[in-house]
Design an enzyme around this catalytic site. Structure first.
Site, PDB file in Angstrom:
ATOM      1  N   HIS A 122       0.827  -1.211   0.000  1.00 53.63           N
ATOM      2  CA  HIS A 122       0.000   0.000   0.000  1.00 53.63           C
ATOM      3  C   HIS A 122       0.859   1.258   0.000  1.00 53.63           C
ATOM      4  CE1 HIS A 122       0.493   0.723   4.418  1.00 53.63           C
ATOM      5  NE2 HIS A 122       0.467  -0.590   4.508  1.00 53.63           N
ATOM      6  N   ASP A 144      -0.529   4.317   0.921  1.00 50.14           N
ATOM      7  CA  ASP A 144      -0.980   5.231   1.956  1.00 50.14           C
ATOM      8  C   ASP A 144      -0.202   5.000   3.247  1.00 50.14           C
ATOM      9  OD1 ASP A 144      -2.337   2.713   2.119  1.00 50.14           O
ATOM     10  OD2 ASP A 144      -3.800   3.581   3.504  1.00 50.14           O
ATOM     11  N   GLU A 203      -5.107   0.933   2.339  1.00 46.81           N
ATOM     12  CA  GLU A 203      -5.023  -0.245   3.208  1.00 46.81           C
ATOM     13  C   GLU A 203      -5.241   0.116   4.665  1.00 46.81           C
ATOM     14  OE1 GLU A 203      -3.242  -3.180   5.937  1.00 46.81           O
ATOM     15  OE2 GLU A 203      -2.647  -1.091   5.647  1.00 46.81           O
TER      16      GLU A 203
END
Length: 400
Positions: free
Chosen positions: A86, A88, A149
């Site tokens: 991910h 983020d 995520e």
């Protein structure tokens, strides 16, 4: 595999190049509140790939937030491997200079260094090395940098909905280079108890929601907890449940007209999600039937809700599967030790890939999960290059 293979890899990609990619990604903030949150990271990764003649695409998932997908195509007669993680991160919180990469005592500090821009950089570098090698793979090698995520996993759900042809996946959450073949499922559940507020001097006329909540907790202790801790998995151990918060009432001299209980429930593979929820609902229904003053609503917490049809499912991959055997054999040789096959203590997108995509999945990456989300987040510099080499060798063997 011998030392010659590793020496050849060192000619294709350097540790310095890997750290440069980590630096580039950490310097781009991608936490909640940033416009289009992860998209600038996705665009940077796309640029890195395209500068190495690797085809890459930025794909919008939701609200201008984008996944980035890259692929080295095989000749169509081998198995396809996904390297994923991910883009983020959590917010900086109290981390100083969060979006700067700071090296100190063989550690690289910065938000996302371990969770998980550092592991992503190792995956990106492994793709670059394979492209530079001009080796023809039989199967496709695919990279996916996904959004969200840390919240609803919209990025991996979008990936699954695109029906990519993937046989196995490596999720780059930090495992200190141990191979995680399983983890628990996860749900956050909220119970809202409703009573009747009256002055404490007339408490017999009221209905105390705190008392109703504590009665419910006692039923959980008597009936649910024994089941939770008797359901053991050979690698993970048991399922678990935690009382996270309980809040009710307004002041000591007022009967509490409301009470809210929040729990964290984790389950092992093969435990059924709906059956798990039913255990709590059955108790609520029984208490309501026996006491007409008992009122409670159970619901999934907003922070835990995923897109319709998806929940934070558990992950499990057969230890005899090809991806596990190849990963262990290579990691044993590179690290010169017997690599542990274990479970990941937190939840990952691997639960979605495994449960909904039927993809053999492992969680494997450099770094210690312990520092993730903290004000001292770091990745061990000593693990970065070995991880990159391991990803390269796994991909070469699996996709051939």
């Amino acid at each position: 595999m011998d030392n010659k293979n590793v020496d050849e890899i060192k000619e294709l990609i350097s540790e310095k190049e890997v750290i440069k990619i980590i630096k580039e990604l950490v310097e781009i903030p991608s936490y909640p509140g940033i416009q289009s949150q992860e998209t600038k990271v996705a665009e940077r990764i796309k640029h890195i790939f395209e500068s190495e003649n690797i085809k890459a695409e930025v794909q919008e998932v939701v609200d201008g937030r984008c996944n980035v997908i890259a692929k080295i195509k095989g000749n169509g007669i081998g198995k396809n491997l996904l390297l994923t993680g991910h883009t983020d991160t959590v917010p900086p919180y109290d981390m100083e200079n969060a979006c700067q990469l700071i090296e100190k005592e063989n550690k690289l500090y910065g938000r996302g260094t371990v969770d998980m821009k550092g592991p992503l950089a190792c995956m990106i570098a492994s793709m670059i090395a394979i492209k530079r090698s001009k080796v023809e793979l039989k199967g496709d090698l695919i990279f996916a940098g996904v959004i969200d995520e840390e919240e609803g996993s919209e990025g991996t759900i979008d990936l699954l909905k695109r029906n990519l042809d993937i046989d196995a996946a490596i999720v780059g959450e930090p495992t200190s280079l141990e191979i995680c073949v399983a983890h628990r499922g996860l749900e956050w559940i909220e119970f809202d108890f409703v009573g009747k507020t009256v002055h404490g001097g007339k408490q017999e006329e009221g209905i105390n929601a705190i008392v109703k909540a504590t009665n419910f907790i006692q039923r959980i202790e008597d009936e649910v907890m024994p089941k939770i801790y008797s359901n053991a998995h050979p690698i993970i151990g048991t399922s678990s449940m935690n009382y996270g918060t309980i809040n009710g009432g307004t002041q000591p001299s007022t009967v509490a007209g409301n009470c809210k209980l929040k729990i964290d429930r984790r389950w092992v593979p093969k435990e059924n999600y709906q059956d798990m929820l039913k255990e709590y609902q059955d108790i609520l229904d029984d208490m309501s039937k026996k006491d007409d003053k008992f009122k409670c609503e159970m619901k999934i917490m907003k922070e835990s809700v995923m897109r319709d049809g998806y929940v934070h499912e558990a992950m499990e991959t057969d230890t005899n599967s090809q991806i596990v055997k190849i990963s262990k054999g290579i990691t044993d040789k590179i690290m010169d030790k017997d690599t542990k096959l274990t479970y990941f203590p937190a939840w990952t997108d691997g639960g979605l890939l495994s449960s909904y995509g039927n993809i053999e999945t492992i969680v494997f990456a450099p770094g210690d999960l312990e520092s993730a989300h903290s004000s001292k987040e770091f990745i061990d510099k000593k693990q970065i290059y070995p991880a990159t080499v391991i990803y390269i060798l796994i991909a070469l063997e699996y996709c051939s």
